[in-house]
Design an enzyme around this catalytic site. Structure first.
Site, PDB file in Angstrom:
ATOM      1  N   ARG A 144       0.536  -1.526  -0.160  1.00  0.00           N
ATOM      2  CA  ARG A 144       0.106  -0.407  -0.149  1.00  0.00           C
ATOM      3  C   ARG A 144       0.853   1.039   0.109  1.00  0.00           C
ATOM      4  O   ARG A 144       2.179   1.411   0.281  1.00  0.00           O
ATOM      5  CB  ARG A 144      -0.967  -0.202   1.324  1.00  0.00           C
ATOM      6  N   LYS A 167      -1.777  -3.100   8.162  1.00  0.00           N
ATOM      7  CA  LYS A 167      -3.156  -2.497   8.805  1.00  0.00           C
ATOM      8  C   LYS A 167      -2.782  -2.991   9.979  1.00  0.00           C
ATOM      9  O   LYS A 167      -2.418  -4.323  10.284  1.00  0.00           O
ATOM     10  CB  LYS A 167      -4.066  -2.160   8.442  1.00  0.00           C
ATOM     11  N   HIS A 235      -3.395   3.307  -5.844  1.00  0.00           N
ATOM     12  CA  HIS A 235      -3.134   1.601  -4.683  1.00  0.00           C
ATOM     13  C   HIS A 235      -3.342   0.532  -6.025  1.00  0.00           C
ATOM     14  O   HIS A 235      -4.146  -0.350  -6.167  1.00  0.00           O
ATOM     15  CB  HIS A 235      -5.087   1.993  -4.220  1.00  0.00           C
ATOM     16  N   ARG A 238      -0.964  -1.309  -6.737  1.00  0.00           N
ATOM     17  CA  ARG A 238      -0.783  -2.931  -5.754  1.00  0.00           C
ATOM     18  C   ARG A 238      -1.918  -4.072  -6.369  1.00  0.00           C
ATOM     19  O   ARG A 238      -2.127  -5.344  -6.568  1.00  0.00           O
ATOM     20  CB  ARG A 238      -1.772  -2.262  -4.435  1.00  0.00           C
ATOM     21  N   HIS A 261      -3.746  -9.299   3.378  1.00  0.00           N
ATOM     22  CA  HIS A 261      -4.491  -9.101   4.149  1.00  0.00           C
ATOM     23  C   HIS A 261      -5.506  -9.777   5.480  1.00  0.00           C
ATOM     24  O   HIS A 261      -5.190 -11.383   5.673  1.00  0.00           O
ATOM     25  CB  HIS A 261      -6.019  -9.671   3.064  1.00  0.00           C
ATOM     26  N   TYR A 270      -9.837 -10.412  -6.419  1.00  0.00           N
ATOM     27  CA  TYR A 270      -9.156 -10.788  -6.918  1.00  0.00           C
ATOM     28  C   TYR A 270      -9.206 -11.461  -8.163  1.00  0.00           C
ATOM     29  O   TYR A 270      -9.468 -12.171  -9.515  1.00  0.00           O
ATOM     30  CB  TYR A 270      -7.671 -11.049  -6.406  1.00  0.00           C
TER      31      TYR A 270
END
Length: 289
Positions: A144, A167, A235, A238, A261, A270
């Protein structure tokens, strides 16, 4: 302020999320004071009803709030009210349904052309080397933009892998392609400042930490010159990293780890992207498509 501290300390939310959630709390309390005709404190939040929240959301809708933003607003309000009065019965309110968007990847050729255009248009050679390295980290390692720009000098010298903090302070290890390592090394060699271990790796023109706004602006200008779509953002690189790996047979679980994730459902989007790409190829190639 207490709500912000809770989000940072106990929930490990990002600065962006903290700012957004604090703004929602401020909007809600201001609305309730006008709605009820009196000043309110934390205890008063225990008497918020579903009707109050519907009125608040309607007010936000009148200010142009879309479905996706409304859903995030409802989520932030729920969290704020639960924190303010954990023992109180929380009002039940469904957020608007939001259709899941499918990421829009760009082709490998377009990804590299975009990075080259950004680098070539830089004001100084070292800035071009910097931007090239940042964009290769997004496309070549799936980072990211925030993850790339929070790297520090302690990652040097580079090895074959890189430990990334994503994150909620979750760390993961991603492989570094030789081209990505070479791009970072070239930037470090040209940077006008020594990169200390405890300082940001990527610097702005005046030596401070590089802002993601600068990369987004450079990408926006480059995509216009190249005739690429509005969804060609940092983004999107990515997204392209993930889609191209999946298209070449990458395992979904492995891709989940590479992207950082928390759940597999976030990665499964995806598979939709890859299927959409296959359908495009089919329609363009089939004589009756």
């Amino acid at each position: 302020m207490l709500w912000s501290e809770h989000l940072a300390r106990d929930r490990r939310r990002s600065e962006h999320t903290i700012r957004a959630y604090r703004a929602t709390a401020e909007r809600l309390t201001a609305f309730l004071q006008a709605h009820w005709g009196a000043r309110i404190d934390r205890a008063d939040l225990a008497r918020v009803t579903a009707s109050d929240l519907r009125a608040y959301l309607a007010d936000r809708r009148e200010h142009g709030l879309g479905n996706a933003s409304a859903a995030r607003e409802v989520s932030a309000v729920r969290g704020f009210l639960a924190w303010a009065n954990a023992e109180a019965e929380q009002p039940r309110m469904r957020g608007p349904r939001v259709k899941s968007g499918v990421p829009r990847p760009i082709s490998p050729a377009d990804a590299m052309a975009l990075a080259e255009e950004v680098a070539d248009d830089a004001a100084e050679p070292w800035i071009g080397a910097r931007d090239w390295a940042v964009l290769l980290l997004l496309y070549g390692a799936g980072l990211r933009i925030g993850e790339a720009l929070t790297l520090h000098g302690d990652i040097l010298p580079l090895g074959e892998t890189l430990r990334v903090t994503g994150k909620r302070a979750k760390t993961r290890v991603v492989p570094l392609l030789p081209q990505v390592r070479a791009a970072i090394d070239a930037y470090v060699a040209q940077a006008p400042w020594a990169i200390a271990r405890d300082e940001p790796l990527f610097r702005g023109a005046k030596g401070g930490a590089l802002s993601p706004v600068m990369i987004r602006r450079a990408v926006q200008a480059a995509r216009t010159r190249l005739g690429l779509g509005d969804r060609t953002t940092p983004h999107a690189l990515r997204h392209s990293f993930a889609t191209h790996l999946l298209g070449r047979g990458a395992d979904l679980r492995a891709l989940q780890e590479l992207l950082g994730h928390a759940s597999l459902s976030s990665t499964q989007v995806y598979t939709q992207v890859d299927a959409a790409h296959l359908m495009d190829v089919y329609r363009n190639a089939h004589p009756h498509g």
